[in-house]
Design an enzyme around this catalytic site. Structure first.
Site, PDB file in Angstrom:
ATOM      1  N   LYS A  79      59.173   9.455  36.894  1.00  0.00           N
ATOM      2  CA  LYS A  79      57.884  10.069  36.523  1.00  0.00           C
ATOM      3  C   LYS A  79      56.845   8.966  36.392  1.00  0.00           C
ATOM      4  CE  LYS A  79      55.893  13.257  33.077  1.00  0.00           C
ATOM      5  NZ  LYS A  79      56.132  14.091  31.877  1.00  0.00           N
ATOM      6  N   SER A 159      54.756  19.017  32.054  1.00  0.00           N
ATOM      7  CA  SER A 159      54.043  18.086  32.900  1.00  0.00           C
ATOM      8  C   SER A 159      54.920  17.405  33.952  1.00  0.00           C
ATOM      9  CB  SER A 159      53.384  17.017  32.023  1.00  0.00           C
ATOM     10  OG  SER A 159      54.369  16.243  31.357  1.00  0.00           O
ATOM     11  N   SER A 183      57.758  19.319  28.238  1.00  0.00           N
ATOM     12  CA  SER A 183      57.546  18.896  29.629  1.00  0.00           C
ATOM     13  C   SER A 183      58.784  18.515  30.419  1.00  0.00           C
ATOM     14  CB  SER A 183      56.571  17.723  29.675  1.00  0.00           C
ATOM     15  OG  SER A 183      55.269  18.203  29.573  1.00  0.00           O
TER      16      SER A 183
HETATM   17  N1  GLN Z   1      52.513  21.630  27.940  1.00  0.00           N
HETATM   18  C1  GLN Z   1      52.424  20.830  26.756  1.00  0.00           C
HETATM   19  C2  GLN Z   1      51.065  20.176  26.679  1.00  0.00           C
HETATM   20  O1  GLN Z   1      50.297  20.414  27.543  1.00  0.00           O
HETATM   21  C3  GLN Z   1      53.528  19.830  26.706  1.00  0.00           C
HETATM   22  C4  GLN Z   1      53.297  18.643  27.540  1.00  0.00           C
HETATM   23  C5  GLN Z   1      54.391  17.631  27.415  1.00  0.00           C
HETATM   24  O2  GLN Z   1      55.454  17.910  26.892  1.00  0.00           O
HETATM   25  N2  GLN Z   1      54.088  16.431  27.875  1.00  0.00           N
HETATM   26  O3  GLN Z   1      50.767  19.452  25.787  1.00  0.00           O
END
Ligand code: GLN
Length: 493
Positions: A79, A159, A183
């Site tokens: 990532k 994400s 995410s």
């Molecule tokens: N969807 C969540 C956010 O937008 C979690 C994102 C994440 O875990 N990095 O904050």
């Protein structure tokens, strides 16, 4: 000869060790897959030479009769939130365009030390803020999955959408993810793969671009539970450079995998039955309960009464921390600099940040600075921290009655790209089941449970006690054995 890209991490590791194929053949096969799948936009940078170099080292070690390292010959996707020395790292933001770290993150270094090679850097929501990979400054990732007779592009989750896509499309046997509020788990659920967020502090955050420091955790995304266990063993471990890193040995999770849940209790939290949840998710959850009972577990209903406050608390705490972490991107030290003619220092900061950050990142910075500002701090931030404590106590109490919890991973299957983009609240609601475990720092995993009526994957989430990744993995394995989930997206790209 078998297509080597159909193999997972354990099969590649074992095959290289036993001389069934060369690590170089594996790396070449995956490199070709990556190069042939650019339509998915999963990779921001391809690093075939890195994968080949690690493979050659594995082949040479074997030829010399050395004991192979745990991930020798296994190429993975990284990532693009992990800093990789000499390889562009942007967190999918324009503000870091052109940034080439002079250092390696601890998690990626741990993986290289274990013998893994890198296929490339994976696309993501900008600074890991999002649930659909649509906030990337470098374009959406497109899920390899489609509804039948429908070419609409679907979200790969976020994400870690590049990671979920790479693994589910067979471009990589495994990939790193990070999970701040879901995410790893939500994109794994959307694409029919497995992913685990370990206990907060298991994986070092050093060299991982920070979003919300008290929540961010790295973890693996892979085809099955065993592959997740293998990869997490390599990623985890104490690191003196991260003050929140846990000074604990890394257990041998793979060796202790067992799908026998006799004597275990599985809690089903009643507050996770939310209004408007599709009937298919409700019935998959029931199916999961039946599977775990069949594996020998006793099922108990538990209560997590503060669940409904988790999402609002998260969307105060995470932006608050983000607004502070993102203050460092000012045009002076990293990446983009926008210096209008005749501009002063403040103008440069403003111009750089206006040009460099995407809309969702700006929204979070605005919310974060607002909830931390004098006059509002106690009303929002302090309250949210109190709620966080209450949520952690809910879990503590529930774990007095059970060993792991079973819930759905997300309230829906993958949605279409664009479907929720205009409505941030609808997007945030997607995190309703994943955020509570993040606030409490607990290990949590998503495993594929089945397909919905459109043929799209649905995930089940297992949440464990602090440091009980083993309990989570074992319950995941029990589900995996019974779900028999083998569906893969048909290549259209
Ligand atoms: N969807 C969540 C956010 O937008 C979690 C994102 C994440 O875990 N990095 O904050």
């Amino acid at each position: 000869m078998t297509d080597l890209t159909t193999l997972g991490i354990a099969a590649i590791r074992d095959g290289v060790r036993d001389g069934q194929f060369k690590a170089r053949e594996v790396a070449e096969a995956f490199n070709a897959k990556v190069a042939g799948a650019r339509a998915l936009n999963a990779f921001l940078v391809e690093t075939p030479e890195h994968a080949l170099a690690a493979a050659d080292a594995a082949d040479a070690a074997r030829a010399a009769g050395e004991t192979l390292r745990p991930l020798a010959g296994v190429p993975i996707g990284m990532k693009d939130l992990f800093a990789t020395k000499g390889v562009a790292t942007t967190a999918a933001s324009k503000i870091l365009e052109g940034f080439v770290p002079p250092y390696e993150s601890t998690v990626s270094q741990n993986l290289w030390n274990a013998g893994a090679g890198m296929l490339g850097k994976l696309n993501l929501d900008q600074f890991a803020m999002g649930s659909s990979n649509e906030t990337s400054a470098f374009g959406n990732v497109i899920s390899p999955w489609r509804r039948p007779n429908d070419t609409a592009a679907l979200a790969p989750g976020g994400s870690s959408g590049g990671s979920s896509t790479a693994v589910s499309a067979g471009l990589a046997p495994g990939a790193t993810g990070t999970d701040t509020g879901g995410s790893i788990r939500q994109p794994a659920a959307f694409t029919g793969i497995s992913g685990i967020k370990p206990t907060y502090g298991r994986c070092s955050r050093w060299g991982t671009i920070a979003f919300a420091s008290s929540l961010d955790q790295a973890g693996p995304m892979a085809r099955d539970v065993r592959d997740c266990a293998i990869m997490l063993e390599a990623m985890a471990g104490f690191d003196a450079r991260d003050a929140t890193s846990l000074k604990l040995d890394v257990p041998n999770w793979e060796a202790a995998l067992s799908a026998d849940l006799k004597g275990k209790r599985v809690g089903v939290p009643k507050e996770y039955r939310v209004d408007g949840m599709p009937a298919e998710i409700e019935s998959l959850w029931q199916q999961g309960i039946d599977w775990l009972r069949d594996a020998g577990a006793e099922i108990v209903e538990v209560s997590l009464p503060h669940t409904k406050y988790a999402l609002p608390a998260y969307y105060i705490i995470a932006p608050a921390e983000a607004s502070s972490n993102l203050a460092r991107y000012d045009g002076v030290r990293y990446g983009l600099r926008d210096l209008p003619e005749g501009a002063g220092l403040q103008d440069m900061y403003a111009a750089t940040r206006a040009a460099g950050f995407g809309d969702e990142v700006k929204r979070r910075i605005l919310i974060g600075t607002y909830v931390l500002s004098a006059g509002f701090y106690d009303a929002y931030y302090t309250q949210a921290q109190k709620v966080r404590t209450l949520i952690a106590r809910d879990f503590e109490r529930a774990f007095g009655e059970c060993d792991v919890l079973l819930t759905p991973t997300a309230p829906s299957a993958a949605f279409a790209l664009g479907e929720k983009q205009a409505d941030p609240l609808a997007m945030y609601l997607n995190d309703v089941f994943t955020v509570p475990a993040s606030l409490a720092g607990l290990p949590a995993m998503s495993v594929p449970g089945g397909l919905d009526k459109d043929g799209l994957p649905l995930g089940l989430q297992i949440i464990g006690k602090p440091l009980d990744e083993q309990g989570v993995l074992n319950a995941g394995l029990a589900i995996e054995h019974r779900a028999g989930f083998t569906a893969r997206p048909q290549a259209w790209w």
